[in-house]
Design an enzyme around this catalytic site. Structure first.
Site, mmCIF file in Angstrom:
data_model
loop_
_atom_site.group_PDB
_atom_site.id
_atom_site.type_symbol
_atom_site.label_atom_id
_atom_site.label_comp_id
_atom_site.label_asym_id
_atom_site.label_seq_id
_atom_site.Cartn_x
_atom_site.Cartn_y
_atom_site.Cartn_z
ATOM 1 C CB ILE A 1 -0.988 0.032 1.184
ATOM 2 C CG1 ILE A 1 -0.264 -0.147 2.523
ATOM 3 C CG2 ILE A 1 -2.063 -1.036 0.998
ATOM 4 C CD1 ILE A 1 -1.186 0.000 3.727
ATOM 5 C CE LYS B 1 -18.057 -1.673 7.431
ATOM 6 N NZ LYS B 1 -19.112 -1.587 8.465
ATOM 7 C CE LYS C 1 -14.072 -4.086 14.976
ATOM 8 N NZ LYS C 1 -14.275 -3.830 16.416
ATOM 9 C CE LYS D 1 -15.857 1.994 15.223
ATOM 10 N NZ LYS D 1 -16.842 1.377 14.305
ATOM 11 C CB CYS E 1 19.858 -4.244 -19.868
ATOM 12 S SG CYS E 1 20.956 -5.439 -19.052
ATOM 13 N N GLY F 1 17.566 -5.291 -24.016
ATOM 14 C CA GLY F 1 17.024 -4.603 -25.185
ATOM 15 C C GLY F 1 18.102 -4.255 -26.192
ATOM 16 C CG LEU F 2 22.892 -2.852 -26.679
ATOM 17 C CD1 LEU F 2 23.584 -1.535 -26.369
ATOM 18 C CD2 LEU F 2 23.858 -4.005 -26.428
ATOM 19 C CG HIS G 1 19.428 -1.110 -16.152
ATOM 20 N ND1 HIS G 1 18.222 -1.714 -16.456
ATOM 21 C CD2 HIS G 1 20.367 -2.089 -16.222
ATOM 22 C CE1 HIS G 1 18.428 -3.003 -16.687
ATOM 23 N NE2 HIS G 1 19.720 -3.253 -16.559
ATOM 24 C CD GLU H 1 15.978 1.242 -16.181
ATOM 25 O OE1 GLU H 1 15.944 0.008 -16.018
ATOM 26 O OE2 GLU H 1 16.626 1.792 -17.103
#
Length: 533
Positions: free
Chosen positions: A18, A190, A192, A226, A382, A384-385, A511, A513
């Site tokens: 989450i 909720k 709880k 609550k 990577c 991909g090359l 990489h 990214e």
């Protein structure tokens, strides 16, 4: 341990996935301008690191400058805090147990029975305080992976309880990220699950100072009261963390809700967050999300399509480019195991990311061939090359059996291994942390797309690979129109390739990214999208 060190501990409850990493990074960003902040991630798995874990199971592996393979949350830490993290900041139970067993063999426990408490918890504490000392940290952000009640993180929870006792309650604050569901058909929030999660935390001796509620909508006053009553916190210390159009809204939301003020009061410190530039960029993202000035559609042709987090940093790179170019980028993950040319007809650009093994291999080659032949902007990363080289060798140079040694069948050598194993990898048998990993220099050839994008002839990028372009074939490739535009510093390994006659056909062994920032997008992604406009 540094005097006056402040510590923020983030735990999670109810369900995993989450956004503890984004939450931790968002809180850290509020303090980064006034304190030397060091993020630490505690993972309960027994792997030494996530380097050999399937991305579909754990999300992408994030590679650091120092060569560490760490949890993907470090991508959020680096991008939100604009820092280069270190592998030691990712504390796994695998690392801890390994150190404990090594110490026992060396006789460091002087014949005592080695136990979970105190020996394991002491080792975790020692590791945390060593990080703080070596980094000269003024504030630690400690994220504990998983959810409260998991067997895997019990010892981490106990450790931070002990740390509170040692540093004093005025120097540590506990933040609990929980989930407040609104079940379909009931249309009512909720509390709880949150109550039960906090009670589990209380039983471990920890009482949260701040509760952050992950939900689809802002909490109602009734639910807020609550949670405050049953979880023993002030209602003002219950923070909304609702669904947003971009994760970069979250630090701004926390700022507006006074998270920094609540924590500063608890820790007796002063902080003055600076969010103006982030707010400007988020404003651009949101305005294009609702009323886009221009839409660019990008196909990400990947083999780990079952989990979106497998390519989290590529997604973030595109968000960063969109914010800086004032447009909307819609990226679609296409499973390369089931890919044909018809899947690609509605896209402005194509990305073929990294991966390992032969699965989805030919589908990626189909995507590369389609991009090359139709002059569609293409970025290979990577693997991909490597596949771009194989595709070019087969379909342009006429080497129909061109392949990679990664697909080598025992006792059946390849006739044309246009991609082969790095020399230093040939005697390595272990899989974990044995690739070419981390930041390495790349020398760029002038008058190439890469050189124009980076504006310099020497760059540092992050690598994670075992295979390389076979230099025996480079002359043939260049005669047929594919050039090597970037080399290793010794000019022995091809790191970037281009097809100059195409609008944008670039592939890199590294990489890009992994080093993108919202204020400074990765150059190759910027070039790709500009070519799509």
């Amino acid at each position: 341990m540094k005097k006056n060190l402040k510590i923020l501990v983030i735990t999670g409850g109810v369900i995993s996935g989450i956004g503890k990493g984004v939450t931790s990074a968002s809180i850290a960003r509020l303090f980064r301008y006034d304190f030397r902040v060091t993020p630490i991630k505690c993972d309960g798995y027994l792997n030494t690191d996530p380097g050999t874990i399937n991305p579909v199971e754990h999300g992408e592996v994030f590679v650091l400058d120092d060569g560490g393979e760490v949890d993907m949350d470090f991508g959020h830490y680096e991008r939100f805090l604009n820092l280069n993290a270190k592998s030691s900041w990712n504390i796994t139970m695998g690392k801890i147990y390994k150190k404990i067993l090594e110490n026992e063999r060396k006789g460091k426990y002087l014949g005592r029975t080695v136990q979970l408490i105190p020996h394991v918890t002491d080792e975790i504490k020692s590791t945390i305080f060593q990080i703080a000392s070596s980094e000269n940290s003024e504030m630690l952000i400690i994220e504990i992976g998983g959810t409260v009640g998991d067997m895997e993180n019990i010892l981490f929870i106990e450790t931070v309880r002990q740390i509170r006792h040692e540093v004093g309650s005025g120097n540590i604050a506990f933040i609990h990220l929980t989930y407040v569901p609104s079940p379909v058909g009931i249309n009512e929030q909720k509390s709880k699950p949150t109550q039960q999660s906090v009670k589990t935390l209380n039983k471990a001796g920890i009482f949260p100072d701040l509760i952050i509620a992950r939900s689809s909508q802002v909490l109602t006053d009734q639910i807020r009261k609550k949670i405050a009553m049953f979880c023993n916190v002030e209602s003002t210390s219950i923070i909304d963390n609702i669904d947003v159009s971009t994760i970069y809204e979250i630090p701004i939301s926390f700022y507006k809700q006074g998270v920094h003020e609540i924590l500063s009061s608890k820790l007796n410190i002063k902080v003055d967050p600076k969010i103006e530039e982030l707010s400007r960029l988020v404003g651009i993202i949101k305005s294009n999300f609702f009323v886009p000035k221009k839409i660019i559609n990008i196909a990400i042709c990947g083999k780990y399509a079952e989990l979106d987090d497998s390519y989290a940093s590529i997604r973030e790179s595109l968000v960063h480019v969109a914010a800086n170019l004032d447009l909307l980028i819609k990226s679609t993950l296409i499973d390369s195991n089931d890919l044909n040319e018809s899947c690609l007809k509605d896209f402005d650009g194509i990305i073929v990311p990294g991966g390992f093994g032969g699965k989805g291999y030919e589908g990626k080659i189909i995507a590369i061939k389609y991009a090359r032949e139709n002059n569609i902007p293409f970025l290979g990363i990577c693997l991909g090359l490597q596949l771009a080289v194989i595709e070019f060798a087969r379909n342009v140079c006429g080497i129909l059996d061109a392949d990679t040694e990664e697909n080598l069948i025992k006792d059946k050598p390849l006739k044309n291994p246009v991609i082969h194993l790095l020399p230093e990898q040939k005697e390595i048998k272990d899989k974990g942390a044995t690739m070419r990993l981390g930041g390495y220099p790349v020398i760029l050839k002038k008058n190439t797309i890469a050189f124009k994008l980076y504006g310099q002839d020497r760059i540092i990028e992050r690598f994670r690979h075992r295979y390389e372009v076979n230099n025996d074939y480079i002359d043939l490739f260049e005669k047929n129109g594919l050039i090597v535009s970037g080399f290793s510093s010794d000019f022995k390994i091809a790191k970037l390739i281009e097809i100059p006659k195409n609008k944008f056909f670039v592939a890199c062994q590294f990489h890009p990214e992994l080093i993108t920032r919202i204020e400074n997008p990765a150059k190759l992604f910027l070039g790709l999208i500009k070519a799509c406009i």
